[in-house]
Design an enzyme around this catalytic site. Structure first.
Site, mmCIF file in Angstrom:
data_model
loop_
_atom_site.group_PDB
_atom_site.id
_atom_site.type_symbol
_atom_site.label_atom_id
_atom_site.label_comp_id
_atom_site.label_asym_id
_atom_site.label_seq_id
_atom_site.Cartn_x
_atom_site.Cartn_y
_atom_site.Cartn_z
ATOM 1 N N SER A 147 0.854 -1.192 0.000
ATOM 2 C CA SER A 147 0.000 0.000 0.000
ATOM 3 C C SER A 147 0.889 1.240 0.000
ATOM 4 C CB SER A 147 -0.884 0.029 1.248
ATOM 5 O OG SER A 147 -1.494 1.298 1.398
ATOM 6 N N TYR A 160 -1.807 -0.785 10.279
ATOM 7 C CA TYR A 160 -1.910 -1.062 8.837
ATOM 8 C C TYR A 160 -0.650 -0.570 8.121
ATOM 9 C CZ TYR A 160 -3.775 -1.086 4.079
ATOM 10 O OH TYR A 160 -3.970 -1.322 2.745
HETATM 11 N N1 LIG Z 1 -8.722 -0.689 -1.736
HETATM 12 C C1 LIG Z 1 -7.652 0.081 -1.681
HETATM 13 O O1 LIG Z 1 -7.706 1.275 -1.969
HETATM 14 C C2 LIG Z 1 -6.332 -0.508 -1.255
HETATM 15 C C3 LIG Z 1 -5.209 0.332 -1.273
HETATM 16 C C4 LIG Z 1 -3.976 -0.183 -0.911
HETATM 17 C C5 LIG Z 1 -3.862 -1.506 -0.548
HETATM 18 N N2 LIG Z 1 -4.975 -2.303 -0.512
HETATM 19 C C6 LIG Z 1 -4.774 -3.699 -0.126
HETATM 20 O O2 LIG Z 1 -5.343 -4.528 -1.120
HETATM 21 C C7 LIG Z 1 -5.744 -5.762 -0.539
HETATM 22 C C8 LIG Z 1 -7.198 -6.022 -0.920
HETATM 23 O O3 LIG Z 1 -7.963 -4.925 -0.447
HETATM 24 P P1 LIG Z 1 -9.468 -4.661 -0.895
HETATM 25 O O4 LIG Z 1 -9.619 -3.209 -0.991
HETATM 26 O O5 LIG Z 1 -9.835 -5.528 -2.020
HETATM 27 O O6 LIG Z 1 -10.208 -5.139 0.452
HETATM 28 P P2 LIG Z 1 -11.599 -5.923 0.676
HETATM 29 O O7 LIG Z 1 -12.543 -5.551 -0.388
HETATM 30 O O8 LIG Z 1 -11.970 -5.720 2.095
HETATM 31 O O9 LIG Z 1 -11.159 -7.459 0.461
HETATM 32 C C9 LIG Z 1 -10.292 -8.069 1.375
HETATM 33 C C10 LIG Z 1 -10.140 -9.520 0.986
HETATM 34 O O10 LIG Z 1 -9.270 -10.178 1.926
HETATM 35 C C11 LIG Z 1 -9.931 -11.328 2.456
HETATM 36 N N3 LIG Z 1 -9.443 -11.566 3.823
HETATM 37 C C12 LIG Z 1 -9.428 -10.699 4.864
HETATM 38 N N4 LIG Z 1 -8.919 -11.293 5.959
HETATM 39 C C13 LIG Z 1 -8.594 -12.569 5.598
HETATM 40 C C14 LIG Z 1 -8.026 -13.670 6.280
HETATM 41 N N5 LIG Z 1 -7.674 -13.593 7.582
HETATM 42 N N6 LIG Z 1 -7.833 -14.828 5.605
HETATM 43 C C15 LIG Z 1 -8.194 -14.935 4.291
HETATM 44 N N7 LIG Z 1 -8.719 -13.905 3.584
HETATM 45 C C16 LIG Z 1 -8.927 -12.743 4.236
HETATM 46 C C17 LIG Z 1 -11.423 -10.972 2.387
HETATM 47 O O11 LIG Z 1 -12.273 -12.106 2.379
HETATM 48 P P3 LIG Z 1 -12.965 -12.721 3.729
HETATM 49 O O12 LIG Z 1 -13.418 -11.562 4.556
HETATM 50 O O13 LIG Z 1 -14.068 -13.592 3.210
HETATM 51 O O14 LIG Z 1 -11.883 -13.519 4.381
HETATM 52 C C18 LIG Z 1 -11.465 -10.280 1.037
HETATM 53 O O15 LIG Z 1 -11.466 -11.252 -0.011
HETATM 54 C C19 LIG Z 1 -5.518 -5.619 0.960
HETATM 55 O O16 LIG Z 1 -4.277 -6.210 1.283
HETATM 56 C C20 LIG Z 1 -5.436 -4.115 1.164
HETATM 57 O O17 LIG Z 1 -4.675 -3.771 2.284
HETATM 58 C C21 LIG Z 1 -6.213 -1.850 -0.854
#
Ligand SMILES: NC(=O)c1ccc[n+]([C@@H]2O[C@H](COP(=O)([O-])OP(=O)(O)OC[C@H]3O[C@@H](n4cnc5c(N)ncnc54)[C@H](OP(=O)(O)O)[C@@H]3O)[C@@H](O)[C@H]2O)c1
Length: 255
Positions: A147, A160
């Site tokens: 991130s 985070y």
């Molecule tokens: N969205 C952004 O702007 C952004 C920016 C920078 C970085 N990121 C990073 O990108 C990644 C995905 O983010 P996102 O925005 O797509 O978030 P999201 O929509 O909340 O999706 C998170 C995913 O991780 C899974 N997950 C969470 N805890 C878990 C665990 N303990 N074991 C297995 N799976 C788990 C969730 O599924 P379940 O809840 O079913 O387990 C879901 O599939 C993350 O690492 C986040 O930090 C996102």
């Protein structure tokens, strides 16, 4: 969510066997579609089995849905084993599962909250890499979702930010560890993308404006705009790229 995007058309990952964690929604769902459209076989990982089944059913190619928790070392090994058993090997592991609770300052952040964020985001990524390393050979790829907050932290998000900064150091160390095996290890650092994780920020006009005001392109990213970075890092085109951080942030870190 819209996933029928064509920005990644043309990428060819036919025959690549990919594990993708955090695949049940958000960025992971977009990645699942992009990799499947590119011809990869994709093993989808998250805790919610019904969500994984929904994503899996919508993919054009071969997929496995493997429900479990990335903080569990045995589960990570089971995932690697099931992929090898089903498809004869493993080529790419994408550690993308993550959580981002805003917990406040040091007095508001409980030790449990701190540990949970580090456990999922950092230890979970390492445990996945550890399970994958037993199977990845020359041309193998580890890709971590970092991130921009790993480089420029935000108030209320110390755990985070620390988890994502730690991920960069972990990836660089693993890039050295696995270089002799012909495996590359890289981080994609997204800026601000419209997903369930960021809903709270996006729906709050003041917060959303603060973010777009700090983004050179003055808007949020669409998850489909992120997939090309992963397709590149998973492909032969990135064979000399290792220990790198590929930032995809619309210029967030510039402003
Ligand atoms: N969205 C952004 O702007 C952004 C920016 C920078 C970085 N990121 C990073 O990108 C990644 C995905 O983010 P996102 O925005 O797509 O978030 P999201 O929509 O909340 O999706 C998170 C995913 O991780 C899974 N997950 C969470 N805890 C878990 C665990 N303990 N074991 C297995 N799976 C788990 C969730 O599924 P379940 O809840 O079913 O387990 C879901 O599939 C993350 O690492 C986040 O930090 C996102």
């Amino acid at each position: 969510m819209v996933v029928s995007d064509h920005r990644s058309e043309g990428a060819n990952l036919s025959g690549r066997r990919v594990v993708l964690t955090g695949a049940s929604r958000g960025l992971g769902e977009a990645l699942a579609h992009a990799f499947s459209r590119a011809g990869a076989q994709v093993a989808l990982v998250a805790r919610s089995a019904p969500d994984l089944e929904r994503v899996s059913a919508a993919l054009p190619g071969d997929a496995l849905a493997l429900a479990g928790d990335v903080t569990d070392a045995d589960f990570n090994h089971r995932v690697a084993g099931e992929v090898v058993a089903a498809w004869g090997g493993l080529d790419v592991w994408i550690a993308n599962a993550g959580v981002a609770p805003t917990v406040g300052g040091p007095l508001e952040t409980t030790p449990e909250q701190w540990r949970q964020v580090l456990d999922v985001n950092l230890t979970g990524a390492f445990l996945g890499a550890r399970a994958a390393a037993a199977h990845l050979g020359p041309g193998g790829r580890l890709i971590f979702t970092g991130s921009v907050l790993g480089e420029r932290p935000r108030a209320g998000l110390a755990a985070y930010s620390a988890s994502k900064a730690g991920m960069v150091a972990t990836a660089k160390a693993l890039a050295l560890d696995l270089a002799a095996a012909g495996v590359t290890v890289n981080v994609v650092a997204p800026g601000w993308f419209d997903t369930p994780l960021t809903e709270g920020w996006m729906r709050n006009p003041a917060l959303s404006e603060r973010i777009t005001g700090h983004t050179a392109l003055r808007r949020w990213g669409d998850p489909a705009e992120l997939t090309g970075a992963y397709l590149f890092l998973a492909s032969e085109a990135s064979s000399f790229v290792t220990g790198s951080v590929l930032t995809v942030d619309g210029g967030y870190l510039l402003v």
